[in-house]
Structures are given as structure tokens and as C-alpha cells.
Design a protein around this motif. Structure first.
Motif: not given
Length: 344
Positions: A22-23, A26, A28-32, A145-148
Motif C-alpha cells: 500500500v505504502k 501500485a 494495490t490501488f488502495e491509498y491508506s 488508477g492514479y497513485k504516487q
């Protein structure tokens, strides 16, 4: 290395593995990172319907895998999404392959026909891993998905187990099935018959479970004690309706009658047992169509002796009314079909 069913006691170790992804990724697309309570609930909810396996060695958990609903609509019941997470510092040791092999074997037992993996793209390691298991790209969604600070595509991989072309057998929830694959063991479901008059609770150890789902359990059985009028039969437990219907056969295999019990179910998840309590309102349907309601005197006696509560009495009478309504409206075949279609 040992592959086994996950327990709620594993939640802390599994959450630690998942938190890294998660941290830092990508995958997983989970943010927290979910809370301990939320993650524990996910494990518990998954195990009601699908397998959730962990790999461990000398007490240390190395990774885990599980299946979840692909979509929640009924027609998707034969399709699942697969997920796998291996501790970030021990990739490349065959842990993921051992976990996925066990997961796939179990999903086949459950009559699952489509395995789907949603992979953040690019991710060459995960794509190669799934292609090893004969997953093929069945869809590719751009910028999903948008992450980091980055947009990721989603690569949809799908696998079709060999039995996909057979007739659709109802999926079996893990809560109602034994699992014995590659050293993995889950206690098989045990059925108990509980009677109030006379008071007894008997393990139906010789009953053969023919089909299990989240709505019905179908069994074949021989009489526990020798009888002069019948010798064997089959039963269908309707888990949501609180009804059990049975076909009683004579020694020459001719049908004696249909016997319908109004029952209450008590499932013990820890022991994987289902106790079926006879609520003492029964209906017999003879081959000539005659219908007889029996044992209502025992129902009254059980209430007088406080063997059942007022709530149970009310429940029993409502379920009896529902059953009789089906019978008198010539809709009993809806219940019969579950046994008839299996040739029982």
C-alpha cells in the motif's frame, strides 16, 4: 514451507505484508493501510465464501493469497478475482507459485470457472507470474488508477480451468466444504440432527453430502436403525427457508412418501458443524397426493415444557404456513426439483 487456511490470528502478520504494498507500490490501488479491525473483518468475510491461504515456515508467515467476488451480480457467481501478496524481501523462492497452485486447486473444487487478476500496468514480474499459470490478457484499461503521482493502466488477466465447458454447478462456499489439497486441510462439514422430543443430538456421520451451496445441502442416507417400512432416502436442506424435505424409500426402492421437516439451523464456524433442530411441525406427502400434517401435539408439548421459546414457536408456524402454501398451490415441485434433477 506449509500452506494452510488463514485464521483471524494471522491478521497482524498479513497486514504488515500488505502495508508495504500500500505504502510503496501500485500493486494495490488502495491509498491508506486499513486498520487492524478492518483487515481482520476482510479475512473473516472472505473465508465465508472463498479460500484464503497463508504460507508459513517455522511460524513465520511468508505470504498469502485469496479469492474475492469478481462482480456481485448473481450471474457472476462462477467468476472470482484472485489476489496474492508475498513478503517483499523473499520474492523468487517459489512461495507465490505454491500459494497460487493451492488457491487454484481449491477454486476448482468450488466449481469456480473463471479466474481473473487485475494487474497494475506496467508490472512485468506480476504479468510473467500469471502467464506461468496460463493467464492471458483479456482486457486492458488505460489510465485506470492514479497513485504516487502516476497514472497506471490495468491489465486484466484471465484463466479458464479445464471444467469451464461443463454444466454450471453451483459454487460451494468454503464455509461448507472440506479442503484437502497439497497438505491443506479444513474440517469437513459435519451434520447433526437435534430432536427435542425425545431429547437427542446425533451426528449423521454416514450421510453422504452430494451437493453444497449457500442455499441448499443435499444428502443421501441409510436409516440409522433398521426399519420395516423404509431403508434409505435423500434429503435437501433449504438453509434460508428453514425447511428440510426428504424422500423415504422402501427396501425395494419404491417411494414411500415425501417427508418435510420445519427446522432451525445452527452453524458453528470454528468446528464447521451444522446442527439441524427439528421444530416438531412436519408434513407428509404420499405418492397419491394426500397431505398429512403431523407432530403438532409434540410442538405444543415442547412449548409447554419450555423446550422452545415463543419466538421459535412463531418461527415454526410461519415456516409451516409457507410450506403448506407451496404444497396447496401446486408449487411443491420447486422444492422437489433439487432432488429430482440429481436423480435421487
Amino acid at each position: 514451507m506449509n500452506i494452510r487456511i488463514a485464521t483471524l490470528a494471522d491478521a497482524s502478520a498479513l497486514l504488515k505484508i500488505y502495508a508495504y504494498y500500500v505504502k510503496n507500490t501500485a500493486v494495490t490501488f488502495e491509498y491508506s493501510v486499513p486498520t487492524f479491525e478492518e483487515f481482520t473483518a476482510r479475512i473473516q468475510n472472505t473465508l465465508q465464501k472463498y479460500p484464503f491461504f497463508v504460507a508459513e515456515e517455522k511460524g513465520d508467515i511468508l505470504g498469502y493469497t485469496y479469492a474475492s467476488d469478481f462482480k456481485t451480480r448473481a450471474a457472476y457467481s462462477w467468476s472470482v478475482e484472485t489476489s496474492i501478496y508475498v513478503r517483499e524481501d523473499i520474492h523468487g523462492n517459489g512461495i507465490g507459485k505454491a500459494l497460487y497452485s493451492t488457491l487454484e486447486d481449491t477454486l476448482k473444487q468450488q466449481h469456480i470457472c473463471n479466474l481473473c487478476a487485475c494487474i497494475a500496468y506496467p508490472n512485468p514480474e506480476s504479468i510473467a507470474f500469471h502467464e506461468h499459470f496460463d493467464y492471458q490478457t483479456v482486457a486492458h484499461f488505460h489510465a485506470s488508477g492514479y497513485k504516487q503521482g502516476k497514472w497506471y493502466d490495468m491489465d486484466g488477466k484471465g484463466a479458464l480451468p479445464p471444467h469451464h465447458t461443463t454444466a454450471a454447478l453451483h459454487p460451494i462456499p468454503t464455509a461448507y466444504m472440506p479442503i484437502r489439497q497439497k497438505g491443506v486441510t479444513m474440517k469437513p462439514l459435519k451434520l447433526y440432527r437435534k430432536r427435542l422430543i425425545p431429547a437427542e443430538c446425533i451426528l449423521l456421520k454416514d450421510d453422504q453430502i452430494m451437493e453444497q451451496s449457500d442455499t441448499v445441502i443435499i444428502t443421501k442416507w441409510n436409516t440409522l436403525n433398521p426399519k420395516t417400512t423404509f431403508s434409505h432416502g435423500c434429503s435437501c436442506y433449504f438453509l434460508k427457508e428453514g425447511i428440510k424435505i426428504s424422500k423415504f424409500y422402501r427396501h425395494d426402492n419404491s417411494l414411500l412418501y415425501w417427508y418435510c421437516d420445519v427446522v432451525d439451523y445452527d452453524y458453528n464456524e470454528t468446528e464447521n458443524t451444522l446442527t439441524v433442530t427439528d421444530l416438531l411441525a412436519d408434513v407428509i406427502i404420499y405418492p397419491d397426493g394426500t397431505v398429512q400434517v403431523v407432530d403438532l401435539d409434540e410442538l405444543a408439548e415442547a412449548f409447554d415444557k419450555e423446550l422452545i421459546t415463543a419466538e421459535q414457536l412463531s418461527q415454526c408456524l410461519r415456516q409451516l404456513n409457507n410450506l403448506l402454501t407451496l404444497i396447496y398451490r401446486d408449487k411443491f415441485d420447486r422444492l422437489q426439483d433439487h432432488l429430482e434433477k440429481m436423480g435421487l
